[in-house]
Design an enzyme around this catalytic site. Sequence first.
Site, PDB file in Angstrom:
ATOM      1  N   ILE A  59       1.996   4.694  -2.428  1.00 40.10           N
ATOM      2  CA  ILE A  59       2.562   4.434  -3.746  1.00 40.10           C
ATOM      3  C   ILE A  59       1.535   3.605  -4.512  1.00 40.10           C
ATOM      4  O   ILE A  59       0.697   2.935  -3.914  1.00 40.10           O
ATOM      5  CB  ILE A  59       3.939   3.721  -3.686  1.00 40.10           C
ATOM      6  CG1 ILE A  59       3.871   2.430  -2.870  1.00 40.10           C
ATOM      7  CG2 ILE A  59       5.007   4.637  -3.137  1.00 40.10           C
ATOM      8  CD1 ILE A  59       5.197   1.683  -2.809  1.00 40.10           C
ATOM      9  N   ASP A  60       1.583   3.680  -5.832  1.00 42.73           N
ATOM     10  CA  ASP A  60       0.581   3.031  -6.663  1.00 42.73           C
ATOM     11  C   ASP A  60       0.625   1.509  -6.510  1.00 42.73           C
ATOM     12  O   ASP A  60       1.641   0.929  -6.121  1.00 42.73           O
ATOM     13  CB  ASP A  60       0.790   3.400  -8.132  1.00 42.73           C
ATOM     14  CG  ASP A  60       0.665   4.895  -8.380  1.00 42.73           C
ATOM     15  OD1 ASP A  60      -0.129   5.535  -7.676  1.00 42.73           O
ATOM     16  OD2 ASP A  60       1.371   5.404  -9.267  1.00 42.73           O
ATOM     17  N   LYS A  61      -0.473   0.883  -6.875  1.00 41.54           N
ATOM     18  CA  LYS A  61      -0.596  -0.571  -6.775  1.00 41.54           C
ATOM     19  C   LYS A  61       0.583  -1.291  -7.429  1.00 41.54           C
ATOM     20  O   LYS A  61       1.166  -2.206  -6.846  1.00 41.54           O
ATOM     21  CB  LYS A  61      -1.909  -1.011  -7.439  1.00 41.54           C
ATOM     22  CG  LYS A  61      -2.067  -2.519  -7.568  1.00 41.54           C
ATOM     23  CD  LYS A  61      -3.290  -2.882  -8.397  1.00 41.54           C
ATOM     24  CE  LYS A  61      -3.369  -4.374  -8.634  1.00 41.54           C
ATOM     25  NZ  LYS A  61      -4.475  -4.753  -9.553  1.00 41.54           N
TER      26      LYS A  61
END
Length: 306
Positions: free
Chosen positions: A137-139
């Site tokens: 999942i994105d930062k």
Amino acid sequence: MERMEHHILDEQKGQRLDKVVATLNKEWSRSQVQQWIKEGDVKINGSVVKPNYKCALGDKVHIQIPEAKELDVLPEAMDLDIYYEDSDVIVVNKPKGMVVHPAPGHPSGTLVNGLMAHCKDLSGINGVLRPGIVHRIDKDTSGLLMVAKNDVAHEQLVNQLVDKSVTRKYHALVHGIIPHDYGTIEAPIGRDQKDRQNMNVVDNGKHAVTHFEVMERFNEYTYVECQLETGRTHQIRVHMKYIGFPLVGDPKYGPRKTLSLNGQALHASVLGFNHPKTNEYLEFEAPLPTYFDELLQSLRKNIDKD
């Protein structure tokens, strides 16, 4: 060390050098190319220039691709929010702002660094930089991730993702008021032809499907639950923008005028899968992070005032 040359074409004249070079190979990111230019690995007519150099017709671009630097992934003690763990799999709730695995620009402080300090037995399928990582999942997206402790578990969990049997539900806050209570977005996603660091809905993109349900409506925003059928890069962010309801706080796909959140309001709230050894179905739910919950409470108060 790989070398190549490119002569600027008519359709490329006037464009920034970093943008032109990034289009020459789909594996090259624009930020990576900018670093090469700054270090003198990319030259125009034999001279070092800046990344924003405007190319002229016939300019000769000399590219000397540096050898990839091996990153040492060191264990770092962290207070990880672990929801489940056994000898095959870990389920962890990643906080907003944390990168999942090391990469150029993020050599430390990642979830992988913390996992390596927590346990020594992570699968090696993805190599030294991404041990155990089955999906990402994105930062600035928070929420649940499953991590494999061995290669057999890794392959089994990846197969479930391919078969679309993993339950992945996300909570998001978007701009605008969605009129329908339910919806499905089916639109292919691939690299944006104008900016390769962004994803977009494109004709030759990969098949992508997102289902959504409206949870709550506010004056100018809608709180939704999105369920992934596929798992493309930035899928929810791209799909919600595509139908005209971009995520609040999203610096890449959202409007400039948005709430100040330091990243998109997106949380991986539910994760369900069959255990890679026992085949028992496991499902976990992580509550909204504090910032997200407080944001919703603030929006509810504004509705009450109106």
